[in-house]
Enzyme design. Structure first.
Site, mmCIF file in Angstrom:
data_model
loop_
_atom_site.group_PDB
_atom_site.id
_atom_site.type_symbol
_atom_site.label_atom_id
_atom_site.label_comp_id
_atom_site.label_asym_id
_atom_site.label_seq_id
_atom_site.Cartn_x
_atom_site.Cartn_y
_atom_site.Cartn_z
ATOM 1 N N GLY A 63 0.781 -1.238 0.000
ATOM 2 C CA GLY A 63 0.000 0.000 0.000
ATOM 3 C C GLY A 63 0.811 1.285 0.000
ATOM 4 O O GLY A 63 0.333 2.310 0.490
ATOM 5 N N THR A 64 2.021 1.264 -0.577
ATOM 6 C CA THR A 64 2.772 2.524 -0.605
ATOM 7 C C THR A 64 2.101 3.534 -1.544
ATOM 8 O O THR A 64 2.167 4.742 -1.305
ATOM 9 C CB THR A 64 4.246 2.318 -1.020
ATOM 10 O OG1 THR A 64 4.298 1.819 -2.351
ATOM 11 C CG2 THR A 64 4.963 1.370 -0.081
ATOM 12 N N MET A 99 -4.096 -6.838 -7.129
ATOM 13 C CA MET A 99 -3.618 -7.946 -7.958
ATOM 14 C C MET A 99 -4.756 -8.861 -8.396
ATOM 15 O O MET A 99 -4.663 -10.080 -8.327
ATOM 16 C CB MET A 99 -2.547 -8.734 -7.185
ATOM 17 C CG MET A 99 -1.361 -7.898 -6.778
ATOM 18 S SD MET A 99 -0.635 -6.983 -8.175
ATOM 19 C CE MET A 99 0.689 -6.109 -7.360
ATOM 20 N N ILE A 127 -7.702 -9.245 -11.596
ATOM 21 C CA ILE A 127 -8.154 -8.704 -12.883
ATOM 22 C C ILE A 127 -9.682 -8.726 -12.902
ATOM 23 O O ILE A 127 -10.303 -9.739 -12.578
ATOM 24 C CB ILE A 127 -7.551 -9.508 -14.053
ATOM 25 C CG1 ILE A 127 -6.030 -9.302 -14.063
ATOM 26 C CG2 ILE A 127 -8.154 -9.072 -15.393
ATOM 27 C CD1 ILE A 127 -5.289 -10.116 -15.073
ATOM 28 N N ASN A 157 -5.634 2.817 -12.849
ATOM 29 C CA ASN A 157 -4.638 1.862 -12.354
ATOM 30 C C ASN A 157 -3.237 2.453 -12.491
ATOM 31 O O ASN A 157 -2.979 3.227 -13.410
ATOM 32 C CB ASN A 157 -4.715 0.575 -13.199
ATOM 33 C CG ASN A 157 -3.696 -0.473 -12.779
ATOM 34 O OD1 ASN A 157 -3.567 -0.798 -11.599
ATOM 35 N ND2 ASN A 157 -2.957 -1.002 -13.741
ATOM 36 N N HIS A 191 0.681 1.211 -13.060
ATOM 37 C CA HIS A 191 1.465 0.041 -13.465
ATOM 38 C C HIS A 191 2.946 0.439 -13.507
ATOM 39 O O HIS A 191 3.279 1.496 -14.057
ATOM 40 C CB HIS A 191 1.004 -0.475 -14.832
ATOM 41 C CG HIS A 191 1.742 -1.712 -15.244
ATOM 42 N ND1 HIS A 191 1.419 -2.964 -14.752
ATOM 43 C CD2 HIS A 191 2.810 -1.877 -16.061
ATOM 44 C CE1 HIS A 191 2.262 -3.850 -15.261
ATOM 45 N NE2 HIS A 191 3.114 -3.218 -16.061
HETATM 46 C C1 GAR Z 1 3.278 -1.084 -7.372
HETATM 47 O O1 GAR Z 1 4.568 -1.038 -7.921
HETATM 48 C C2 GAR Z 1 2.237 -1.090 -8.476
HETATM 49 O O2 GAR Z 1 2.571 -0.285 -9.568
HETATM 50 C C3 GAR Z 1 2.248 -2.545 -8.870
HETATM 51 O O3 GAR Z 1 2.350 -3.241 -7.648
HETATM 52 C C4 GAR Z 1 3.043 -2.425 -6.689
HETATM 53 C C5 GAR Z 1 2.178 -2.290 -5.462
HETATM 54 O O4 GAR Z 1 2.876 -1.625 -4.433
HETATM 55 N N1 GAR Z 1 1.073 -2.900 -9.605
HETATM 56 C C6 GAR Z 1 1.078 -3.766 -10.616
HETATM 57 O O5 GAR Z 1 2.057 -4.383 -10.969
HETATM 58 C C7 GAR Z 1 -0.273 -3.937 -11.302
HETATM 59 N N2 GAR Z 1 -0.117 -4.613 -12.551
HETATM 60 P P1 GAR Z 1 2.113 -0.906 -3.231
HETATM 61 O O6 GAR Z 1 1.139 -1.942 -2.630
HETATM 62 O O7 GAR Z 1 3.213 -0.574 -2.273
HETATM 63 O O8 GAR Z 1 1.409 0.298 -3.759
#
Ligand code: GAR
Length: 202
Positions: free
Chosen positions: A12-13, A84, A86, A101, A103
């Site tokens: 969740g950053t 995560m 779809i 979203n 990415h």
């Molecule tokens: C982030 O880097 C986000 O862009 C990626 O997962 C990470 C989640 O980090 N998302 C994907 O790859 C979606 N296809 P977070 O939970 O610290 O925000």
């Protein structure tokens, strides 16, 4: 005031970046996690935002359950921040051009089903690209293929590992672009014209 739901599955950053940035015309009204153990739920709690858990295993039709929750909470904008799962077309029929979203690559590189989180950076390093970055886009039925709102690039360094590249892309790209895109949406400054997203002047 637009009501925003942030969908999460992990650390969740990106949610934190949203919680830490003032959003003009919008407020984070709910955090919905597909994972009961996601640290993102702690972040929501600390910020005083209601958190909900919707696990895939509990619903025969996950999109329907998610949609019902979003509608019950009267959500205007759905933000996928490390979510995560779809989703299927029912969601985008109701929330057309209202699901965003983030990415961690320059789409259309290193994206699509199975390309998420650290895997994205592993693939970018294996390919040998000299630039990577992040993309914030509207979500459509086709995975990672919706109209692009914002993109930002960073250099890939010779000695990068997936982890160091991920950190640089998060810090320099994702945590800035996602709040910026949400802010623009909440100010009604995004116009989707086919694949193009036009950003209107203030
Ligand atoms: C982030 O880097 C986000 O862009 C990626 O997962 C990470 C989640 O980090 N998302 C994907 O790859 C979606 N296809 P977070 O939970 O610290 O925000």
């Amino acid at each position: 005031m637009k009501r925003i739901a942030v969908l999460v599955s992990g650390g969740g950053t990106n949610l934190q970046a949203l919680l830490d940035t003032p959003i003009t015309g919008g407020e984070i009204s709910a955090v919905i996690s597909s994972n009961p153990n996601a640290y993102a739920l702690e972040r929501a709690k600390k910020a005083g935002v209601p958190g909900y858990v919707l696990e895939k295993k509990d619903f025969p039709n996950y999109t329907k359950a998610l949609l019902e929750k979003l509608q019950e909470l009267q959500i205007d904008l759905v933000v996928m921040a490390g979510f995560m799962t779809i989703e299927t077309k029912e969601l985008f029929e109701v929330y057309e051009n209202a699901v965003i979203n983030v990415h961690p690559s320059l789409i259309p590189s290193f994206c699509g089903a199975g390309c998420y989180g650290l895997h994205v950076h592993e693939k970018a390093l294996a390919y040998g690209v000299k630039l990577s970055g992040a993309t914030v886009h509207f979500v459509t039925e086709e995975c990672d293929a919706g109209p692009i709102i914002l993109q930002k690039a960073v250099e890939v360094l010779q000695d990068d590992t997936p982890e160091t590249l991920q950190k640089r892309i998060m810090e320099q790209c994702e945590w800035k672009l996602l709040p910026q895109a949400v802010d623009l949406f909440c100010q009604d400054r995004l116009r989707v014209e086919g694949r193009q997203v036009r950003i209107l002047e203030e």
